[in-house]
Design a protein around this motif. Structure first.
Motif, PDB file in Angstrom:
ATOM      1  N   MET A   1     -28.829 -35.979   2.072  1.00 21.60           N
ATOM      2  CA  MET A   1     -29.836 -35.119   1.490  1.00 21.60           C
ATOM      3  C   MET A   1     -29.224 -34.373   0.304  1.00 21.60           C
ATOM      4  O   MET A   1     -28.152 -33.773   0.417  1.00 21.60           O
ATOM      5  N   ASP A   2     -29.875 -34.398  -0.832  1.00 18.03           N
ATOM      6  CA  ASP A   2     -29.430 -33.666  -2.009  1.00 18.03           C
ATOM      7  C   ASP A   2     -29.994 -32.256  -1.975  1.00 18.03           C
ATOM      8  O   ASP A   2     -31.150 -32.039  -1.613  1.00 18.03           O
ATOM      9  N   VAL A   3     -29.165 -31.308  -2.367  1.00 18.50           N
ATOM     10  CA  VAL A   3     -29.600 -29.924  -2.470  1.00 18.50           C
ATOM     11  C   VAL A   3     -29.852 -29.652  -3.940  1.00 18.50           C
ATOM     12  O   VAL A   3     -28.969 -29.835  -4.782  1.00 18.50           O
ATOM     13  N   ALA A   4     -31.066 -29.224  -4.243  1.00 11.60           N
ATOM     14  CA  ALA A   4     -31.450 -29.033  -5.633  1.00 11.60           C
ATOM     15  C   ALA A   4     -30.955 -27.711  -6.211  1.00 11.60           C
ATOM     16  O   ALA A   4     -30.675 -27.619  -7.396  1.00 11.60           O
ATOM     17  N   ASN A   5     -30.850 -26.694  -5.393  1.00 10.34           N
ATOM     18  CA  ASN A   5     -30.500 -25.377  -5.902  1.00 10.34           C
ATOM     19  C   ASN A   5     -29.605 -24.655  -4.900  1.00 10.34           C
ATOM     20  O   ASN A   5     -29.946 -24.537  -3.732  1.00 10.34           O
ATOM     21  N   VAL A   6     -28.477 -24.168  -5.370  1.00 12.32           N
ATOM     22  CA  VAL A   6     -27.555 -23.410  -4.526  1.00 12.32           C
ATOM     23  C   VAL A   6     -27.389 -22.029  -5.157  1.00 12.32           C
ATOM     24  O   VAL A   6     -26.959 -21.916  -6.308  1.00 12.32           O
ATOM     25  N   VAL A   7     -27.762 -20.993  -4.405  1.00 12.45           N
ATOM     26  CA  VAL A   7     -27.630 -19.626  -4.878  1.00 12.45           C
ATOM     27  C   VAL A   7     -26.335 -19.054  -4.313  1.00 12.45           C
ATOM     28  O   VAL A   7     -26.159 -18.977  -3.099  1.00 12.45           O
ATOM     29  N   GLY A   8     -25.441 -18.677  -5.201  1.00  7.36           N
ATOM     30  CA  GLY A   8     -24.191 -18.032  -4.803  1.00  7.36           C
ATOM     31  C   GLY A   8     -24.379 -16.526  -4.794  1.00  7.36           C
ATOM     32  O   GLY A   8     -25.101 -15.977  -5.630  1.00  7.36           O
ATOM     33  N   ILE A   9     -23.754 -15.865  -3.849  1.00  9.64           N
ATOM     34  CA  ILE A   9     -23.868 -14.410  -3.732  1.00  9.64           C
ATOM     35  C   ILE A   9     -22.508 -13.792  -4.029  1.00  9.64           C
ATOM     36  O   ILE A   9     -21.500 -14.191  -3.448  1.00  9.64           O
ATOM     37  N   THR A  10     -22.500 -12.815  -4.932  1.00 10.69           N
ATOM     38  CA  THR A  10     -21.268 -12.103  -5.255  1.00 10.69           C
ATOM     39  C   THR A  10     -21.593 -10.645  -5.540  1.00 10.69           C
ATOM     40  O   THR A  10     -22.684 -10.323  -6.010  1.00 10.69           O
ATOM     41  N   LYS A  11     -20.647  -9.787  -5.237  1.00  7.83           N
ATOM     42  CA  LYS A  11     -20.800  -8.367  -5.539  1.00  7.83           C
ATOM     43  C   LYS A  11     -20.525  -8.127  -7.016  1.00  7.83           C
ATOM     44  O   LYS A  11     -19.883  -8.948  -7.679  1.00  7.83           O
ATOM     45  N   ALA A  12     -20.944  -6.977  -7.509  1.00  5.75           N
ATOM     46  CA  ALA A  12     -20.713  -6.589  -8.899  1.00  5.75           C
ATOM     47  C   ALA A  12     -19.267  -6.146  -9.130  1.00  5.75           C
ATOM     48  O   ALA A  12     -18.874  -5.839 -10.250  1.00  5.75           O
ATOM     49  N   TYR A  13     -18.488  -6.104  -8.067  1.00  4.40           N
ATOM     50  CA  TYR A  13     -17.058  -5.813  -8.083  1.00  4.40           C
ATOM     51  C   TYR A  13     -16.461  -6.681  -6.985  1.00  4.40           C
ATOM     52  O   TYR A  13     -17.189  -7.383  -6.280  1.00  4.40           O
ATOM     53  N   CYS A  14     -15.160  -6.666  -6.817  1.00  2.00           N
ATOM     54  CA  CYS A  14     -14.536  -7.528  -5.808  1.00  2.00           C
ATOM     55  C   CYS A  14     -14.031  -6.733  -4.617  1.00  2.00           C
ATOM     56  O   CYS A  14     -13.633  -5.581  -4.764  1.00  2.00           O
ATOM     57  N   THR A  15     -14.042  -7.398  -3.468  1.00  2.00           N
ATOM     58  CA  THR A  15     -13.436  -6.829  -2.267  1.00  2.00           C
ATOM     59  C   THR A  15     -12.617  -7.901  -1.573  1.00  2.00           C
ATOM     60  O   THR A  15     -12.831  -9.094  -1.787  1.00  2.00           O
ATOM     61  N   ARG A  16     -11.717  -7.438  -0.744  1.00  2.00           N
ATOM     62  CA  ARG A  16     -10.916  -8.361   0.047  1.00  2.00           C
ATOM     63  C   ARG A  16     -10.601  -7.716   1.383  1.00  2.00           C
ATOM     64  O   ARG A  16     -10.352  -6.516   1.461  1.00  2.00           O
ATOM     65  N   VAL A  17     -10.596  -8.544   2.413  1.00  2.00           N
ATOM     66  CA  VAL A  17     -10.226  -8.111   3.752  1.00  2.00           C
ATOM     67  C   VAL A  17      -8.856  -8.700   4.060  1.00  2.00           C
ATOM     68  O   VAL A  17      -8.617  -9.874   3.815  1.00  2.00           O
ATOM     69  N   GLY A  18      -7.969  -7.887   4.584  1.00  2.00           N
ATOM     70  CA  GLY A  18      -6.669  -8.391   5.003  1.00  2.00           C
ATOM     71  C   GLY A  18      -5.656  -8.478   3.876  1.00  2.00           C
ATOM     72  O   GLY A  18      -5.868  -7.996   2.766  1.00  2.00           O
ATOM     73  N   GLU A  19      -4.552  -9.124   4.214  1.00  2.00           N
ATOM     74  CA  GLU A  19      -3.415  -9.246   3.297  1.00  2.00           C
ATOM     75  C   GLU A  19      -3.646 -10.362   2.281  1.00  2.00           C
ATOM     76  O   GLU A  19      -4.578 -11.129   2.387  1.00  2.00           O
ATOM     77  N   GLY A  20      -2.739 -10.443   1.334  1.00  2.00           N
ATOM     78  CA  GLY A  20      -2.766 -11.522   0.364  1.00  2.00           C
ATOM     79  C   GLY A  20      -2.967 -11.015  -1.046  1.00  2.00           C
ATOM     80  O   GLY A  20      -3.300  -9.849  -1.266  1.00  2.00           O
ATOM     81  N   PRO A  21      -2.771 -11.895  -2.022  1.00  2.00           N
ATOM     82  CA  PRO A  21      -2.879 -11.496  -3.423  1.00  2.00           C
ATOM     83  C   PRO A  21      -4.305 -11.081  -3.788  1.00  2.00           C
ATOM     84  O   PRO A  21      -5.271 -11.670  -3.319  1.00  2.00           O
ATOM     85  N   PHE A  22      -4.402 -10.076  -4.622  1.00  2.00           N
ATOM     86  CA  PHE A  22      -5.686  -9.547  -5.087  1.00  2.00           C
ATOM     87  C   PHE A  22      -5.438  -8.972  -6.478  1.00  2.00           C
ATOM     88  O   PHE A  22      -5.195  -7.778  -6.637  1.00  2.00           O
ATOM     89  N   PRO A  23      -5.458  -9.836  -7.515  1.00  2.00           N
ATOM     90  CA  PRO A  23      -5.054  -9.422  -8.859  1.00  2.00           C
ATOM     91  C   PRO A  23      -5.786  -8.200  -9.414  1.00  2.00           C
ATOM     92  O   PRO A  23      -5.191  -7.418 -10.149  1.00  2.00           O
ATOM     93  N   THR A  24      -7.062  -7.999  -9.093  1.00  2.00           N
ATOM     94  CA  THR A  24      -7.821  -6.901  -9.691  1.00  2.00           C
ATOM     95  C   THR A  24      -7.919  -5.676  -8.785  1.00  2.00           C
ATOM     96  O   THR A  24      -8.705  -4.768  -9.055  1.00  2.00           O
ATOM     97  N   GLU A  25      -7.113  -5.644  -7.721  1.00  2.00           N
ATOM     98  CA  GLU A  25      -7.196  -4.535  -6.763  1.00  2.00           C
ATOM     99  C   GLU A  25      -6.958  -3.186  -7.440  1.00  2.00           C
ATOM    100  O   GLU A  25      -6.058  -3.033  -8.262  1.00  2.00           O
ATOM    101  N   LEU A  26      -7.773  -2.222  -7.037  1.00  2.00           N
ATOM    102  CA  LEU A  26      -7.646  -0.853  -7.530  1.00  2.00           C
ATOM    103  C   LEU A  26      -7.159   0.030  -6.380  1.00  2.00           C
ATOM    104  O   LEU A  26      -7.846   0.166  -5.369  1.00  2.00           O
ATOM    105  N   THR A  27      -5.995   0.619  -6.553  1.00  2.00           N
ATOM    106  CA  THR A  27      -5.442   1.495  -5.521  1.00  2.00           C
ATOM    107  C   THR A  27      -5.527   2.956  -5.963  1.00  2.00           C
ATOM    108  O   THR A  27      -4.778   3.798  -5.488  1.00  2.00           O
ATOM    109  N   ASP A  28      -6.466   3.228  -6.851  1.00  2.00           N
ATOM    110  CA  ASP A  28      -6.624   4.572  -7.407  1.00  2.00           C
ATOM    111  C   ASP A  28      -7.954   5.181  -6.969  1.00  2.00           C
ATOM    112  O   ASP A  28      -8.599   4.696  -6.043  1.00  2.00           O
ATOM    113  N   THR A  29      -8.367   6.235  -7.645  1.00  2.94           N
ATOM    114  CA  THR A  29      -9.609   6.924  -7.290  1.00  2.94           C
ATOM    115  C   THR A  29     -10.840   6.049  -7.518  1.00  2.94           C
ATOM    116  O   THR A  29     -11.822   6.183  -6.797  1.00  2.94           O
TER     117      THR A  29
END
Length: 172
Positions: A1-29
């Protein structure tokens, strides 16, 4: 079956759960502000999520891998009142003693952890986006932010949430 439309969901900023690299992480106010405003805490554990600026590099990759054709951008309202908003459009990494600019995520976590984001800084907006139901009613700077993300991602942002309720969605 072909899928005609795939809607991706993303926040207007980034988040991460747990450890690992996060290049844009903000550790400030600002990172703390995003966490509080966006209620970025684990639903089961209550652990605070790591927050950062929007990462167009990793998002572009995720959109391609998942065959996304259009985007639902969530939590735009969390950025209300921030003077300047940054978007990572590339990474800089040192390889073999030379700095290299790349616009794709490296394949290893070790290399990703050495990446420094290359940012474009956009003006923030003072007005509130919460409660707005039409795109043209958004502050012009918020519209420019959405359009900049579209340009960086190469996909249309068709839906934008500006609050937590089902009715807080702008359809473009």
């Amino acid at each position: 079956m072909d899928v005609a439309n795939v809607v991706g969901i993303t926040k207007a900023y980034c988040t991460r759960v747990g450890e690992g690299p996060f290049p844009t992480e903000l550790t400030d106010t600002i990172g703390e502000r995003l966490r509080k405003q966006g209620n970025e805490y684990g639903s089961t554990t209550g652990r605070p999520r790591r927050c950062g600026w929007f990462d167009a590099v990793i998002t572009r990759y995720a959109l391609g891998v998942n065959g996304v054709s259009e985007i639902f951008l969530t939590k735009l309202d969390v950025l209300d009142g921030i003077d300047e908003i940054k978007v990572a459009v590339a990474y800089e990494i040192e390889r073999n003693g030379k700095k290299e600019k790349i616009d794709y995520p490296p394949q290893s976590w070790e290399e990703l952890s050495r990446c420094q984001p290359v940012y474009v800084t956009l003006p923030g907006w003072k007005g509130k986006t919460a409660g707005i139901s039409r795109y043209y009613q958004l502050p012009v700077e918020a519209q420019h932010y959405v359009e900049f993300l579209e340009m960086q991602l190469g996909k249309k942002i068709s839906y934008i949430s500006v609050g937590q309720d089902r009715a807080d969605v702008i359809e473009r």
